[in-house]
Design an enzyme around this catalytic site. Structure first.
Site, PDB file in Angstrom:
ATOM      1  N   TYR A 140       0.827  -1.209   0.000  1.00  0.00           N
ATOM      2  CA  TYR A 140       0.000   0.000   0.000  1.00  0.00           C
ATOM      3  C   TYR A 140       0.868   1.269   0.000  1.00  0.00           C
ATOM      4  CZ  TYR A 140      -4.667  -1.974   0.887  1.00  0.00           C
ATOM      5  OH  TYR A 140      -5.872  -2.617   0.786  1.00  0.00           O
ATOM      6  N   LYS A 186       3.328 -15.412   2.223  1.00  0.00           N
ATOM      7  CA  LYS A 186       3.536 -16.132   0.961  1.00  0.00           C
ATOM      8  C   LYS A 186       5.050 -16.381   0.877  1.00  0.00           C
ATOM      9  CE  LYS A 186       1.897 -17.744  -2.965  1.00  0.00           C
ATOM     10  NZ  LYS A 186       0.935 -18.857  -3.069  1.00  0.00           N
ATOM     11  N   ASP A 218      -2.908 -18.325   0.351  1.00  0.00           N
ATOM     12  CA  ASP A 218      -3.930 -19.012  -0.457  1.00  0.00           C
ATOM     13  C   ASP A 218      -4.574 -20.146   0.345  1.00  0.00           C
ATOM     14  OD1 ASP A 218      -1.435 -20.230  -0.554  1.00  0.00           O
ATOM     15  OD2 ASP A 218      -1.585 -20.865  -2.648  1.00  0.00           O
ATOM     16  N   ASP A 242      -6.282  -7.163   4.160  1.00  0.00           N
ATOM     17  CA  ASP A 242      -7.417  -6.502   3.513  1.00  0.00           C
ATOM     18  C   ASP A 242      -8.334  -7.567   2.911  1.00  0.00           C
ATOM     19  OD1 ASP A 242      -8.990  -4.451   2.317  1.00  0.00           O
ATOM     20  OD2 ASP A 242      -7.941  -4.794   0.430  1.00  0.00           O
ATOM     21  N   ASP A 246     -12.249  -9.227   4.499  1.00  0.00           N
ATOM     22  CA  ASP A 246     -13.536  -9.262   3.795  1.00  0.00           C
ATOM     23  C   ASP A 246     -14.067 -10.695   3.739  1.00  0.00           C
ATOM     24  OD1 ASP A 246     -13.497  -6.529   3.210  1.00  0.00           O
ATOM     25  OD2 ASP A 246     -14.244  -6.841   1.169  1.00  0.00           O
TER      26      ASP A 246
HETATM   27  C1  IPM Z   1     -10.355  -1.466   4.117  1.00  0.00           C
HETATM   28  C2  IPM Z   1     -10.631  -0.809   2.783  1.00  0.00           C
HETATM   29  C3  IPM Z   1      -9.495   0.152   2.470  1.00  0.00           C
HETATM   30  C4  IPM Z   1      -8.206  -0.647   2.384  1.00  0.00           C
HETATM   31  C5  IPM Z   1      -9.678   1.019   1.219  1.00  0.00           C
HETATM   32  C6  IPM Z   1     -11.004   1.748   1.196  1.00  0.00           C
HETATM   33  C7  IPM Z   1      -8.535   1.986   1.057  1.00  0.00           C
HETATM   34  O1  IPM Z   1     -10.779  -1.778   1.789  1.00  0.00           O
HETATM   35  O2  IPM Z   1     -10.184  -0.738   5.113  1.00  0.00           O
HETATM   36  O3  IPM Z   1     -10.325  -2.692   4.175  1.00  0.00           O
HETATM   37  O4  IPM Z   1      -7.906  -1.229   1.332  1.00  0.00           O
HETATM   38  O5  IPM Z   1      -7.487  -0.685   3.368  1.00  0.00           O
HETATM   39 MG    MG Z   2     -10.841  -3.782   2.535  1.00  0.00          MG
END
Ligand code: IPM
Ligand code: MG
Length: 358
Positions: A140, A186, A218, A242, A246
């Protein structure tokens, strides 16, 4: 006095943050937490007013705060703007400026929501894990990062100190839990991951009570679906975290339930994981529970009020158990709007405090 900067942002941000602040103000009245709130603009709304997603006015306010509560940033209106002004950039700059390198994302199943999960209930029931994501390093932020005609470059860098400090947090978190750390990398491919694994193994020696395992990312993605209950603290770098957070969130059935805390040496940033949901913004139907659970994290990590944090978490679960839910959650019971949901949790929390006094 404890200063909280409130950055509602865009889309449903202001609606959900309102409910979080409502709860905090109620707690403040009840328990004299001595909180002071200061609002500031971030994201698209700041671009509209100042031409920048993270204006200096806002940065001054957050650098003067003890903690930041953030809603969400972004929306279609700002999607085609130049990269440096994109609302997401504000979020990255905020994390970097505050030095909040440790992103704690708890994923805990709640009985009333089991039927909303896309995964079988018997696999999800009892899930209680934390994704601990390194937040201020990795791909990032690595330089160089540029476009050169048909070629694009991003750089993945980690320094030993960055891995040491996040590993310390992982081990410490696990001590008050099930004492297991799963480090995700990884290392079969990436040099930064080989350093990551080396440093985590060295750190592990300082915490002999903790069991450490290493998984390739993975494989971890697969195991999270197959046996999510086996995970306790999942320690990983910025981008893997990240993605995995999710995924872990989806196991619960709604992104509208996931809180997060980002901690550094001096500052702390609290935000729900979901985005600004422009499609439902302004309708008063957004789920405020991720923000309310984020307030619980604030109580736990900034104010060190563990009991109070639990009261908030239990109240959320009880309100859901009574059947109340926002439309994003597909369960039986009564559908309520954002403010009603906030009110229900606040009165549940207050009645629990009242019970405790008796
Ligand atoms: C998160 C989001 C952010 C990230 C984005 C919106 C920059 O996806 O906080 O998980 O990738 O960190
Ligand atoms: Mg995210």
């Amino acid at each position: 006095m404890f200063k909280m900067a409130v950055l509602s942002g865009d889309g449903i941000g202001p609606e959900v943050v309102n409910e979080g602040v409502k709860l905090l103000k109620a707690l403040d009245r009840e328990l004299n937490l001595d909180l002071v709130f200061e609002e500031a603009l971030i994201g698209g709304i700041a671009v509209d007013k100042y031409g920048l997603p993270l204006p200096n006015e806002t940065l001054d306010i957050v650098l003067n705060s003890d903690a930041v509560l953030l809603g969400a940033v972004g929306g279609p209106k700002w999607d085609n703007i130049e990269v440096s002004k994109r609302p997401e950039q504000a979020l990255l700059a905020l994390r970097k400026n505050l030095g909040v390198f440790a992103n704690i994302r708890p994923v805990k199943s709640m009985k009333p929501l089991l039927s909303a999960s896309p995964i079988k209930s018997e696999i999800v029931d009892g899930v209680d894990l934390i994704i601990l994501r390194e937040l201020t390093g990795g791909i990032y932020f690595g330089e160089p990062k540029y476009r050169d005609g048909e070629k694009a470059i991003d750089t993945l860098v980690y320094h030993r100190y960055e891995i040491e400090r996040i590993a310390d947090i992982a081990f410490n978190l696990s001590l008050s839990r099930r004492k297991k750390v799963t480090s995700v990398d990884k290392a079969n491919i990436l040099e930064s991951s080989r350093l990551w694994r080396e440093v985590v193994n060295e750190k592990a020696k300082e915490y002999p009570q903790v069991t450490v395992e290493h998984l390739y990312v993975d494989n971890c993605a697969m195991q999270l679906i197959r046996r999510p209950r086996d995970f306790d603290v999942v320690l990983t770098e910025n981008m893997f975290g990240d993605i995995l957070s999710d995924e872990a969130g989806a196991i619960l059935g709604s992104l509208g339930m996931l809180p997060s805390a980002s901690i550094g040496e001096k500052y702390a940033l609290y935000e729900p994981i979901h985005g600004s949901a422009p499609d439902i913004a302004g309708k008063g139907i957004a789920n405020p529970l991720a923000t309310i659970l984020t307030i619980a994290l604030f109580l736990r990590y900034s104010l060190k009020r563990e009991t109070l944090a639990r009261i908030v978490e239990d109240s959320v679960e009880e309100v859901l158990k009574e059947g109340y839910h926002t439309p994003d959650i597909n369960i039986e019971g009564e559908v309520v709007n954002t403010t009603k949901m906030g009110d229900l949790v606040v009165s549940k929390v207050l009645s629990k405090l009242e019970d405790d006094r008796k």
